[in-house]
Design a protein around this motif. Structure first.
Motif, PDB file in Angstrom:
ATOM      1  N   MET A 136      48.208  71.992  30.347  1.00  0.00           N
ATOM      2  CA  MET A 136      49.258  72.941  30.727  1.00  0.00           C
ATOM      3  C   MET A 136      50.621  72.237  30.714  1.00  0.00           C
ATOM      4  O   MET A 136      50.752  71.124  31.202  1.00  0.00           O
ATOM      5  CB  MET A 136      48.974  73.507  32.120  1.00  0.00           C
ATOM      6  N   THR A 137      51.642  72.905  30.144  1.00  0.00           N
ATOM      7  CA  THR A 137      52.974  72.333  30.060  1.00  0.00           C
ATOM      8  C   THR A 137      53.583  72.193  31.455  1.00  0.00           C
ATOM      9  O   THR A 137      53.521  73.114  32.264  1.00  0.00           O
ATOM     10  CB  THR A 137      53.890  73.216  29.191  1.00  0.00           C
ATOM     11  N   GLN A 138      54.175  71.036  31.723  1.00  0.00           N
ATOM     12  CA  GLN A 138      54.814  70.823  33.016  1.00  0.00           C
ATOM     13  C   GLN A 138      56.060  71.688  33.146  1.00  0.00           C
ATOM     14  O   GLN A 138      56.788  71.917  32.183  1.00  0.00           O
ATOM     15  CB  GLN A 138      55.188  69.355  33.175  1.00  0.00           C
ATOM     16  N   LYS A 139      56.323  72.127  34.377  1.00  0.00           N
ATOM     17  CA  LYS A 139      57.476  72.975  34.658  1.00  0.00           C
ATOM     18  C   LYS A 139      58.631  72.143  35.206  1.00  0.00           C
ATOM     19  O   LYS A 139      58.419  71.185  35.948  1.00  0.00           O
ATOM     20  CB  LYS A 139      57.108  74.040  35.696  1.00  0.00           C
ATOM     21  N   VAL A 140      59.845  72.543  34.842  1.00  0.00           N
ATOM     22  CA  VAL A 140      61.034  71.957  35.454  1.00  0.00           C
ATOM     23  C   VAL A 140      62.047  73.061  35.716  1.00  0.00           C
ATOM     24  O   VAL A 140      62.114  74.051  34.979  1.00  0.00           O
ATOM     25  CB  VAL A 140      61.687  70.858  34.576  1.00  0.00           C
ATOM     26  N   VAL A 141      62.808  72.895  36.770  1.00  0.00           N
ATOM     27  CA  VAL A 141      63.944  73.769  37.051  1.00  0.00           C
ATOM     28  C   VAL A 141      65.186  73.118  36.458  1.00  0.00           C
ATOM     29  O   VAL A 141      65.374  71.903  36.573  1.00  0.00           O
ATOM     30  CB  VAL A 141      64.119  73.973  38.568  1.00  0.00           C
ATOM     31  N   VAL A 142      66.024  73.899  35.801  1.00  0.00           N
ATOM     32  CA  VAL A 142      67.288  73.401  35.249  1.00  0.00           C
ATOM     33  C   VAL A 142      68.438  74.142  35.918  1.00  0.00           C
ATOM     34  O   VAL A 142      68.513  75.373  35.843  1.00  0.00           O
ATOM     35  CB  VAL A 142      67.366  73.609  33.716  1.00  0.00           C
ATOM     36  N   ILE A 143      69.301  73.408  36.612  1.00  0.00           N
ATOM     37  CA  ILE A 143      70.510  74.034  37.159  1.00  0.00           C
ATOM     38  C   ILE A 143      71.424  74.333  35.979  1.00  0.00           C
ATOM     39  O   ILE A 143      71.926  73.421  35.315  1.00  0.00           O
ATOM     40  CB  ILE A 143      71.196  73.131  38.194  1.00  0.00           C
ATOM     41  N   TYR A 144      71.618  75.614  35.725  1.00  0.00           N
ATOM     42  CA  TYR A 144      72.272  76.050  34.481  1.00  0.00           C
ATOM     43  C   TYR A 144      73.471  76.939  34.797  1.00  0.00           C
ATOM     44  O   TYR A 144      73.328  78.098  35.153  1.00  0.00           O
ATOM     45  CB  TYR A 144      71.253  76.787  33.617  1.00  0.00           C
ATOM     46  N   SER A 145      74.649  76.373  34.654  1.00  0.00           N
ATOM     47  CA  SER A 145      75.865  77.119  34.980  1.00  0.00           C
ATOM     48  C   SER A 145      76.312  78.037  33.848  1.00  0.00           C
ATOM     49  O   SER A 145      76.991  79.035  34.084  1.00  0.00           O
ATOM     50  CB  SER A 145      77.004  76.142  35.289  1.00  0.00           C
ATOM     51  N   GLY A 146      75.953  77.686  32.625  1.00  0.00           N
ATOM     52  CA  GLY A 146      76.480  78.388  31.458  1.00  0.00           C
ATOM     53  C   GLY A 146      77.532  77.567  30.738  1.00  0.00           C
ATOM     54  O   GLY A 146      78.023  77.959  29.681  1.00  0.00           O
ATOM     55  N   GLY A 147      77.875  76.399  31.313  1.00  0.00           N
ATOM     56  CA  GLY A 147      78.839  75.500  30.678  1.00  0.00           C
ATOM     57  C   GLY A 147      78.180  74.580  29.665  1.00  0.00           C
ATOM     58  O   GLY A 147      76.955  74.576  29.508  1.00  0.00           O
ATOM     59  N   MET A 148      78.992  73.780  28.987  1.00  0.00           N
ATOM     60  CA  MET A 148      78.460  72.978  27.879  1.00  0.00           C
ATOM     61  C   MET A 148      77.558  71.844  28.350  1.00  0.00           C
ATOM     62  O   MET A 148      76.621  71.474  27.645  1.00  0.00           O
ATOM     63  CB  MET A 148      79.590  72.445  26.997  1.00  0.00           C
ATOM     64  N   SER A 152      69.657  71.610  46.825  1.00  0.00           N
ATOM     65  CA  SER A 152      68.660  71.918  47.854  1.00  0.00           C
ATOM     66  C   SER A 152      67.884  73.175  47.490  1.00  0.00           C
ATOM     67  O   SER A 152      66.645  73.221  47.610  1.00  0.00           O
ATOM     68  CB  SER A 152      69.335  72.103  49.215  1.00  0.00           C
ATOM     69  N   MET A 153      68.584  74.198  47.031  1.00  0.00           N
ATOM     70  CA  MET A 153      67.910  75.443  46.651  1.00  0.00           C
ATOM     71  C   MET A 153      67.070  75.247  45.392  1.00  0.00           C
ATOM     72  O   MET A 153      65.965  75.793  45.279  1.00  0.00           O
ATOM     73  CB  MET A 153      68.940  76.553  46.472  1.00  0.00           C
ATOM     74  N   ALA A 154      67.578  74.462  44.457  1.00  0.00           N
ATOM     75  CA  ALA A 154      66.833  74.205  43.226  1.00  0.00           C
ATOM     76  C   ALA A 154      65.544  73.438  43.511  1.00  0.00           C
ATOM     77  O   ALA A 154      64.497  73.714  42.909  1.00  0.00           O
ATOM     78  CB  ALA A 154      67.703  73.435  42.236  1.00  0.00           C
ATOM     79  N   VAL A 155      65.610  72.487  44.429  1.00  0.00           N
ATOM     80  CA  VAL A 155      64.408  71.733  44.809  1.00  0.00           C
ATOM     81  C   VAL A 155      63.395  72.671  45.464  1.00  0.00           C
ATOM     82  O   VAL A 155      62.191  72.617  45.181  1.00  0.00           O
ATOM     83  CB  VAL A 155      64.763  70.550  45.739  1.00  0.00           C
ATOM     84  N   GLY A 156      63.863  73.557  46.356  1.00  0.00           N
ATOM     85  CA  GLY A 156      62.977  74.528  46.983  1.00  0.00           C
ATOM     86  C   GLY A 156      62.310  75.430  45.952  1.00  0.00           C
ATOM     87  O   GLY A 156      61.111  75.726  46.043  1.00  0.00           O
ATOM     88  N   TYR A 157      63.085  75.857  44.966  1.00  0.00           N
ATOM     89  CA  TYR A 157      62.548  76.680  43.877  1.00  0.00           C
ATOM     90  C   TYR A 157      61.502  75.891  43.093  1.00  0.00           C
ATOM     91  O   TYR A 157      60.434  76.410  42.759  1.00  0.00           O
ATOM     92  CB  TYR A 157      63.697  77.114  42.970  1.00  0.00           C
ATOM     93  N   ALA A 158      61.786  74.628  42.829  1.00  0.00           N
ATOM     94  CA  ALA A 158      60.836  73.778  42.099  1.00  0.00           C
ATOM     95  C   ALA A 158      59.519  73.641  42.856  1.00  0.00           C
ATOM     96  O   ALA A 158      58.433  73.720  42.261  1.00  0.00           O
ATOM     97  CB  ALA A 158      61.446  72.400  41.847  1.00  0.00           C
TER      98      ALA A 158
END
Length: 219
Positions: free
Chosen positions: A1-13, A105-111
């Motif tokens: 199974m592919t490992q999951k990651v959360v990416v903090i993604y603002s929409g910037g470059m 902190s929120m991204a870690v909780g989501y992860a």
């Protein structure tokens, strides 16, 4: 199974490049964007379009209520965005107090809820002078806390932490990325202003890479 990651993604470059880097690294990505009341909320529209094209599960979370507690930034208040390069003292007006600690902190909780192993975070060396929460020591301390804050440790991974936006763009161009799909300007108008620190740094990155920025500018 592919490992999951959360990416903090603002929409910037920067985060756009980080998102594609995570995909290239072979992970199943879960991009996470935040509406914190930023005047350049336009970046979230760019983020949503990219995630739709990539067919990845994208969340945009409204945390704009935090502005009842933290203020004084030209990104969230009725204060003119300063012009000039990030190296200038005036750019400190764009600091949103404690923003990245809150977002991470929120991204870690989501992860943790996803049983994901990492949070990808797009801090880079160009941010170090102005933004304390983009510096290596901050990321390291957040990683230390993240390792003990939950039963499942989550790594905060910042692939570009010690390099510049110039290097990020170099990497992205090698990946064949289309930067017309990103928004950087701190002013959320129809065209990028070309004068704020974010625009100045972006334009410098394209110039140093002998490339043309596909975005339209007011000047």
């Amino acid at each position: 199974m592919t490992q999951k990651v959360v990416v903090i993604y603002s929409g910037g470059m920067d985060s756009f490049t980080v998102l594609h880097k995570a995909i290239k690294d072979g992970y199943q990505v879960f991009p996470l964007s935040f509406d914190y009341g930023q005047r350049h909320k336009k970046e979230l529209d760019y983020a949503a379009r990219v995630c739709k094209q990539l067919n990845v599960h994208h969340k945009i979370v409204d945390i704009s209520a935090i502005n009842q507690l933290i203020g004084g930034s030209s990104l969230t208040a009725d204060i003119d965005v300063p012009e000039g390069h990030y190296a200038e003292e005036s750019m400190k007006q764009t600091v949103v107090p404690n923003r990245n600690m809150i977002l991470l902190s929120m991204a870690v909780g989501y992860a943790v809820s996803l049983e994901a192993d990492k949070v990808y975070y797009g801090a880079h060396s160009g941010d170090h002078a102005i933004y304390p929460d983009c510096r290596p020591e901050f990321v390291q301390k957040m990683n230390d806390v993240s390792a003990i804050a939950n039963y499942q440790p989550v790594e905060i991974y910042s692939p570009y932490l010690t390099v510049s936006k110039i290097d990020i763009l170099t990497d992205g161009l090698k990946m064949g990325l289309d930067y017309s799909q990103t928004w950087t300007c701190y002013n959320g108008r129809e065209k990028a202003c070309g004068k704020c620190g974010a625009c100045q740094e972006r334009l410098e990155a394209f110039e140093k890479n002998a490339s043309s920025d596909p975005l339209e500018y007011e000047s």
